[in-house]
Scaffold this motif. Structure first.
Motif, short mmCIF file in Angstrom:
data_model
loop_
_atom_site.label_atom_id
_atom_site.label_comp_id
_atom_site.label_asym_id
_atom_site.label_seq_id
_atom_site.Cartn_x
_atom_site.Cartn_y
_atom_site.Cartn_z
N VAL A 188 94.78 23.95 30.68
CA VAL A 188 95.40 25.18 30.19
C VAL A 188 96.82 24.91 29.72
N LEU A 189 97.59 24.16 30.51
CA LEU A 189 98.96 23.82 30.11
C LEU A 189 98.97 23.05 28.79
N ALA A 190 98.02 22.13 28.64
CA ALA A 190 97.95 21.35 27.41
C ALA A 190 97.58 22.24 26.22
N SER A 191 96.66 23.19 26.45
CA SER A 191 96.27 24.12 25.39
C SER A 191 97.45 24.99 24.97
N ILE A 192 98.22 25.45 25.96
CA ILE A 192 99.39 26.27 25.66
C ILE A 192 100.43 25.47 24.88
N ALA A 193 100.65 24.22 25.31
CA ALA A 193 101.60 23.36 24.59
C ALA A 193 101.14 23.13 23.15
N GLY A 194 99.86 22.87 22.98
CA GLY A 194 99.33 22.69 21.63
C GLY A 194 99.45 23.96 20.80
N LEU A 219 92.77 18.37 24.15
CA LEU A 219 93.02 19.76 23.81
C LEU A 219 94.37 19.94 23.13
N PHE A 220 95.37 19.20 23.60
CA PHE A 220 96.69 19.31 22.98
C PHE A 220 96.62 18.91 21.50
N THR A 221 96.00 17.78 21.22
CA THR A 221 95.94 17.31 19.82
C THR A 221 95.08 18.22 18.97
N VAL A 222 93.96 18.70 19.51
CA VAL A 222 93.08 19.57 18.75
C VAL A 222 93.77 20.88 18.40
N VAL A 223 94.38 21.52 19.40
CA VAL A 223 95.04 22.81 19.17
C VAL A 223 96.28 22.64 18.30
N ALA A 224 97.07 21.61 18.55
CA ALA A 224 98.30 21.38 17.79
C ALA A 224 98.02 21.18 16.30
N ASN A 225 96.89 20.56 15.99
CA ASN A 225 96.55 20.28 14.59
C ASN A 225 95.64 21.33 13.97
N VAL A 228 79.52 19.95 15.59
CA VAL A 228 78.68 20.96 14.96
C VAL A 228 79.48 21.92 14.09
N LEU A 229 80.59 22.43 14.63
CA LEU A 229 81.41 23.37 13.88
C LEU A 229 82.49 22.69 13.05
N GLY A 230 82.72 21.41 13.36
CA GLY A 230 83.71 20.66 12.59
C GLY A 230 85.13 20.82 13.08
N THR A 231 85.32 21.56 14.17
CA THR A 231 86.65 21.75 14.74
C THR A 231 86.51 22.13 16.21
N GLY A 232 87.51 21.75 17.00
CA GLY A 232 87.52 22.15 18.40
C GLY A 232 88.38 23.37 18.65
N ALA A 233 88.90 23.94 17.57
CA ALA A 233 89.86 25.05 17.71
C ALA A 233 89.22 26.30 18.30
N TYR A 234 87.94 26.54 18.01
CA TYR A 234 87.30 27.75 18.53
C TYR A 234 87.09 27.66 20.04
N VAL A 235 86.97 26.44 20.57
CA VAL A 235 86.67 26.26 21.99
C VAL A 235 87.91 26.47 22.85
N ALA A 236 89.07 26.04 22.38
CA ALA A 236 90.29 26.09 23.19
C ALA A 236 90.59 27.49 23.73
N PRO A 237 90.60 28.55 22.89
CA PRO A 237 90.88 29.88 23.45
C PRO A 237 89.78 30.37 24.40
N VAL A 238 88.53 29.95 24.16
CA VAL A 238 87.45 30.32 25.08
C VAL A 238 87.69 29.69 26.45
N LEU A 239 88.10 28.43 26.45
CA LEU A 239 88.40 27.72 27.69
C LEU A 239 89.48 28.44 28.49
N LEU A 241 94.34 8.72 24.01
CA LEU A 241 93.91 9.13 25.34
C LEU A 241 92.85 10.23 25.26
N GLY A 242 93.04 11.17 24.35
CA GLY A 242 92.08 12.25 24.19
C GLY A 242 90.71 11.76 23.76
N GLY A 243 90.68 10.65 23.06
CA GLY A 243 89.41 10.09 22.63
C GLY A 243 88.52 9.65 23.79
#
Length: 310
Positions: A170-176, A49-55, A118-129, A197-199
């Protein structure tokens, strides 16, 4: 549509590996299986989540999709509660479990791989989580503890909120998120290990789910069968339809509307079963709805992709 087929083929293949590991006793019991979940929860998924949101592109994180998802969740849960009040007449805690099974999407275990493939990005999922853990989880737990005299409901809800904010994901998402909006350049020595590690997150979670399948008997409880079928139908049919209606009302353009509807079509989160099992309220309802929606969601998503011409 090809993206959904490819994504689910990948997901189901890894689930099958977990199933085989359980069948051949490589994963011999629930204690061993849950080790995979713990590693994913405390290490691999936060890293992912950190890498997905950060990027991510900030416009994706703060898109109208999260607003539509929030309103869709409320409307879907309310729909189950109305049906339950008229036809099932269950207690508050069991009704809350059914509402959660109808509306609380699997934004982590299945949502991340589906979103990425499917959507090509994990960015939409992070705020839902984050939204689900910080807003909806305390509401569910508050209802589940309505008959628990050991602690006040306020104390239970506060504990759930505090636990959600301190959750590694959640902490990782916030950091990202901080890295994303400030455009801070994370050192390679930090980002690369997090990426590696995220892989491991998605394979660990999916193999654990696959390993749980041999002990699952779906729809074996006659008293719960109608509630299970209702919750499943609402989750995989009504919720995407509600998301489409709300998204259309908000004027979402095609890509964002597609993302909102696909997210609404995600299966029920396994967290719902965890909550139900902890408080012994609606356990079978939650368990069977999680199982059914996990596999039926594929066909719903294929239909959605066809409608949107993807």
């Amino acid at each position: 549509m090809a993206g959904i087929i490819t994504g689910f083929a990948i997901i189901l293949s890894v689930i099958a590996v977990g199933l085989l590991l359980a069948k051949f006793k490589v994963i011999d019991d629930d204690r061993q299986r849950l080790v995979l979940n713990r590693i994913a929860f405390y290490a691999a998924t936060p890293a992912l989540l950190f890498t997905v949101v950060a990027n991510s592109d900030p416009s994706e994180l703060f898109s109208p999709v999260i607003v539509v998802t929030f309103l869709t969740t409320i409307a879907t849960a309310a729909l189950y509660c109305i049906i339950s009040a008229i036809f099932f007449k269950k207690d508050v805690a069991t009704t809350a479990t059914g509402a959660a099974a109808s509306a609380y999407v699997n934004s982590n275990n299945i949502g991340l791989p589906v979103s990425i493939y499917v959507l090509g990005t994990g960015a939409y999922v992070a705020p839902v989580l984050v939204m689900q853990m910080v807003i909806f989880a305390p509401m569910i737990l508050g209802a589940l503890t309505s008959g628990d005299a050991s602690k006040s409901r306020g104390a239970q809800i506060w504990g759930a909120v505090k636990g959600a904010f301190l959750s590694p994901v959640v902490l990782a998402s916030i950091a990202g998120l901080i890295v994303c909006v400030t455009d801070f350049e994370v050192p390679v020595a930090v980002m690369e290990p997090a990426t590696i590690l995220g892989g491991a997150s998605i394979p660990l979670i999916l193999m654990s789910f696959g390993a749980s399948l041999p002990s699952t008997n779906v729809l074996s409880s006659a008293p719960d069968r109608t509630s299970i079928i209702t919750a499943t139908a609402i989750k995989i049919i009504a919720m995407p339809a509600i998301a489409w209606l709300i998204g259309t009302a908000f004027g979402l353009e095609s890509t964002l509307l597609y993302a909102a509807v696909i997210l609404a079509a995600l299966p029920t989160a396994q967290n719902v079963y965890n909550y139900a099992a902890t408080y012994r309220k609606g356990e079978i309802l939650a368990r069977d709805t999680v199982f059914l929606t996990t596999f039926l969601a594929l066909f719903v998503m294929l239909g959605i992709a066809a409608i949107f011409g993807r």
